[in-house]
Design a protein around this motif. Structure first.
Motif, PDB file in Angstrom:
ATOM      1  N   SER A 128       0.814  -1.213   0.000  1.00 13.78           N
ATOM      2  CA  SER A 128       0.000   0.000   0.000  1.00 13.78           C
ATOM      3  C   SER A 128       0.849   1.265   0.000  1.00 13.78           C
ATOM      4  N   ILE A 129       0.347   2.292  -0.655  1.00 18.93           N
ATOM      5  CA  ILE A 129       1.004   3.599  -0.603  1.00 18.93           C
ATOM      6  C   ILE A 129       0.869   4.207   0.791  1.00 18.93           C
ATOM      7  N   TYR A 130       0.016   3.609   1.622  1.00 16.69           N
ATOM      8  CA  TYR A 130      -0.189   4.085   2.991  1.00 16.69           C
ATOM      9  C   TYR A 130       0.605   3.266   4.006  1.00 16.69           C
ATOM     10  N   ALA A 131       1.599   2.529   3.540  1.00 13.41           N
ATOM     11  CA  ALA A 131       2.377   1.632   4.398  1.00 13.41           C
ATOM     12  C   ALA A 131       3.191   2.364   5.472  1.00 13.41           C
ATOM     13  N   ASP A 132       3.365   3.670   5.323  1.00  9.82           N
ATOM     14  CA  ASP A 132       4.128   4.428   6.321  1.00  9.82           C
ATOM     15  C   ASP A 132       3.308   4.803   7.551  1.00  9.82           C
ATOM     16  N   TYR A 133       2.012   4.616   7.458  1.00 17.07           N
ATOM     17  CA  TYR A 133       1.137   4.975   8.582  1.00 17.07           C
ATOM     18  C   TYR A 133       0.984   3.806   9.548  1.00 17.07           C
ATOM     19  N   ASP A 134       1.073   4.092  10.836  1.00 23.78           N
ATOM     20  CA  ASP A 134       0.912   3.053  11.856  1.00 23.78           C
ATOM     21  C   ASP A 134      -0.479   2.427  11.837  1.00 23.78           C
ATOM     22  N   VAL A 135      -1.489   3.177  11.394  1.00 27.23           N
ATOM     23  CA  VAL A 135      -2.856   2.654  11.354  1.00 27.23           C
ATOM     24  C   VAL A 135      -2.949   1.415  10.447  1.00 27.23           C
ATOM     25  N   ARG A 136      -2.001   1.259   9.550  1.00 28.58           N
ATOM     26  CA  ARG A 136      -2.010   0.093   8.657  1.00 28.58           C
ATOM     27  C   ARG A 136      -1.992  -1.207   9.448  1.00 28.58           C
ATOM     28  N   TYR A 182     -11.043 -11.924  -2.792  1.00 31.97           N
ATOM     29  CA  TYR A 182     -12.500 -11.976  -2.636  1.00 31.97           C
ATOM     30  C   TYR A 182     -12.982 -10.985  -1.589  1.00 31.97           C
ATOM     31  N   PHE A 183     -12.258 -10.887  -0.480  1.00 31.02           N
ATOM     32  CA  PHE A 183     -12.622  -9.932   0.567  1.00 31.02           C
ATOM     33  C   PHE A 183     -12.576  -8.507   0.029  1.00 31.02           C
ATOM     34  N   LEU A 184     -11.485  -8.152  -0.637  1.00 26.13           N
ATOM     35  CA  LEU A 184     -11.330  -6.795  -1.159  1.00 26.13           C
ATOM     36  C   LEU A 184     -12.396  -6.479  -2.209  1.00 26.13           C
ATOM     37  N   CYS A 230     -11.047   5.841   5.154  1.00 24.29           N
ATOM     38  CA  CYS A 230      -9.634   5.447   5.154  1.00 24.29           C
ATOM     39  C   CYS A 230      -9.464   3.940   5.013  1.00 24.29           C
ATOM     40  N   PHE A 231     -10.316   3.161   5.664  1.00 23.23           N
ATOM     41  CA  PHE A 231     -10.207   1.705   5.538  1.00 23.23           C
ATOM     42  C   PHE A 231     -10.516   1.274   4.107  1.00 23.23           C
ATOM     43  N   GLU A 232     -11.566   1.809   3.534  1.00 25.84           N
ATOM     44  CA  GLU A 232     -11.920   1.443   2.150  1.00 25.84           C
ATOM     45  C   GLU A 232     -10.835   1.876   1.174  1.00 25.84           C
ATOM     46  N   GLU A 233     -10.286   3.061   1.366  1.00 28.22           N
ATOM     47  CA  GLU A 233      -9.214   3.534   0.484  1.00 28.22           C
ATOM     48  C   GLU A 233      -7.965   2.668   0.630  1.00 28.22           C
ATOM     49  N   TYR A 234      -7.628   2.330   1.860  1.00 30.16           N
ATOM     50  CA  TYR A 234      -6.473   1.463   2.115  1.00 30.16           C
ATOM     51  C   TYR A 234      -6.661   0.128   1.394  1.00 30.16           C
ATOM     52  N   CYS A 235      -7.834  -0.452   1.538  1.00 28.13           N
ATOM     53  CA  CYS A 235      -8.116  -1.746   0.903  1.00 28.13           C
ATOM     54  C   CYS A 235      -8.130  -1.636  -0.616  1.00 28.13           C
ATOM     55  N   PHE A 236      -8.715  -0.561  -1.129  1.00 30.00           N
ATOM     56  CA  PHE A 236      -8.737  -0.375  -2.577  1.00 30.00           C
ATOM     57  C   PHE A 236      -7.320  -0.231  -3.122  1.00 30.00           C
ATOM     58  N   ASP A 237      -6.470   0.462  -2.385  1.00 28.81           N
ATOM     59  CA  ASP A 237      -5.085   0.623  -2.824  1.00 28.81           C
ATOM     60  C   ASP A 237      -4.357  -0.722  -2.870  1.00 28.81           C
ATOM     61  N   ILE A 238      -4.600  -1.570  -1.891  1.00 25.42           N
ATOM     62  CA  ILE A 238      -3.999  -2.910  -1.901  1.00 25.42           C
ATOM     63  C   ILE A 238      -4.512  -3.700  -3.102  1.00 25.42           C
ATOM     64  N   TYR A 239      -5.799  -3.620  -3.345  1.00 25.53           N
ATOM     65  CA  TYR A 239      -6.381  -4.335  -4.492  1.00 25.53           C
ATOM     66  C   TYR A 239      -5.753  -3.834  -5.794  1.00 25.53           C
ATOM     67  N   ARG A 240      -5.701  -2.525  -5.946  1.00 29.04           N
ATOM     68  CA  ARG A 240      -5.157  -1.917  -7.151  1.00 29.04           C
ATOM     69  C   ARG A 240      -3.718  -2.337  -7.392  1.00 29.04           C
ATOM     70  N   SER A 241      -2.918  -2.369  -6.332  1.00 31.97           N
ATOM     71  CA  SER A 241      -1.492  -2.680  -6.512  1.00 31.97           C
ATOM     72  C   SER A 241      -1.231  -4.188  -6.630  1.00 31.97           C
ATOM     73  N   SER A 242      -2.180  -5.028  -6.219  1.00 32.54           N
ATOM     74  CA  SER A 242      -1.930  -6.472  -6.208  1.00 32.54           C
ATOM     75  C   SER A 242      -2.747  -7.270  -7.221  1.00 32.54           C
ATOM     76  N   PHE A 243      -3.924  -6.759  -7.604  1.00 28.12           N
ATOM     77  CA  PHE A 243      -4.818  -7.582  -8.416  1.00 28.12           C
ATOM     78  C   PHE A 243      -5.250  -6.956  -9.726  1.00 28.12           C
ATOM     79  N   GLU A 244      -4.865  -5.717  -9.983  1.00 28.69           N
ATOM     80  CA  GLU A 244      -5.262  -5.107 -11.266  1.00 28.69           C
ATOM     81  C   GLU A 244      -4.138  -5.157 -12.259  1.00 28.69           C
TER      82      GLU A 244
END
Length: 119
Positions: free
Chosen positions: A7-15, A39-41, A105-119
């Motif tokens: 994730s592009i948000y990997a620098d945040y502790d909330v991750r 499937y979850f994402l 933020c949770f949805e954006e974080y998850c979408f970013d993971i999906y975008r970088s891993s599955f698209e």
């Protein structure tokens, strides 16, 4: 799980809290870990936090507690989203700010993971 580190948000502790939520939700899916994650994402993108699929973010009181704990990271993620969109993100459902921020933020974080891993 390596996929969650993309994730592009990997620098945040909330991750770390977000990853814990993601991993706890994979149990109800079939397949190996990566398939379960996909499937979850996809479900989250389709029906969102508003559906109640994320038990940690169903109740406003839980969202408020999470928001207070991760206030700085969540507000910084929102700023990043707004910077990339070039406009303010609107709270269309008029949710309490803390619930809106958790969901956004949770949805954006998850979408970013999906975008970088599955698209």
């Amino acid at each position: 799980m390596k996929t969650l580190e993309k994730s592009i948000y990997a620098d945040y502790d909330v991750r770390l809290a977000f990853n814990k939520i993601i991993l706890s939700n994979l149990e109800s899916y079939d397949g190996n870990k990566k398939v379960k994650l996909r499937y979850f994402l996809e479900d989250l993108q389709r029906i969102g936090c508003i559906s109640g699929m994320i038990s940690e973010f169903i109740y406003h009181a839980d969202c408020k507690k999470f928001y207070i704990q991760h206030l700085e990271d969540l507000e910084n993620i929102r700023e990043e989203i707004e910077d990339s969109l070039g406009e303010a993100v609107k709270n269309r459902h008029r949710l309490p700010h803390y619930t809106f921020m958790c969901w956004l933020c949770f949805e954006e974080y998850c979408f970013d993971i999906y975008r970088s891993s599955f698209e």
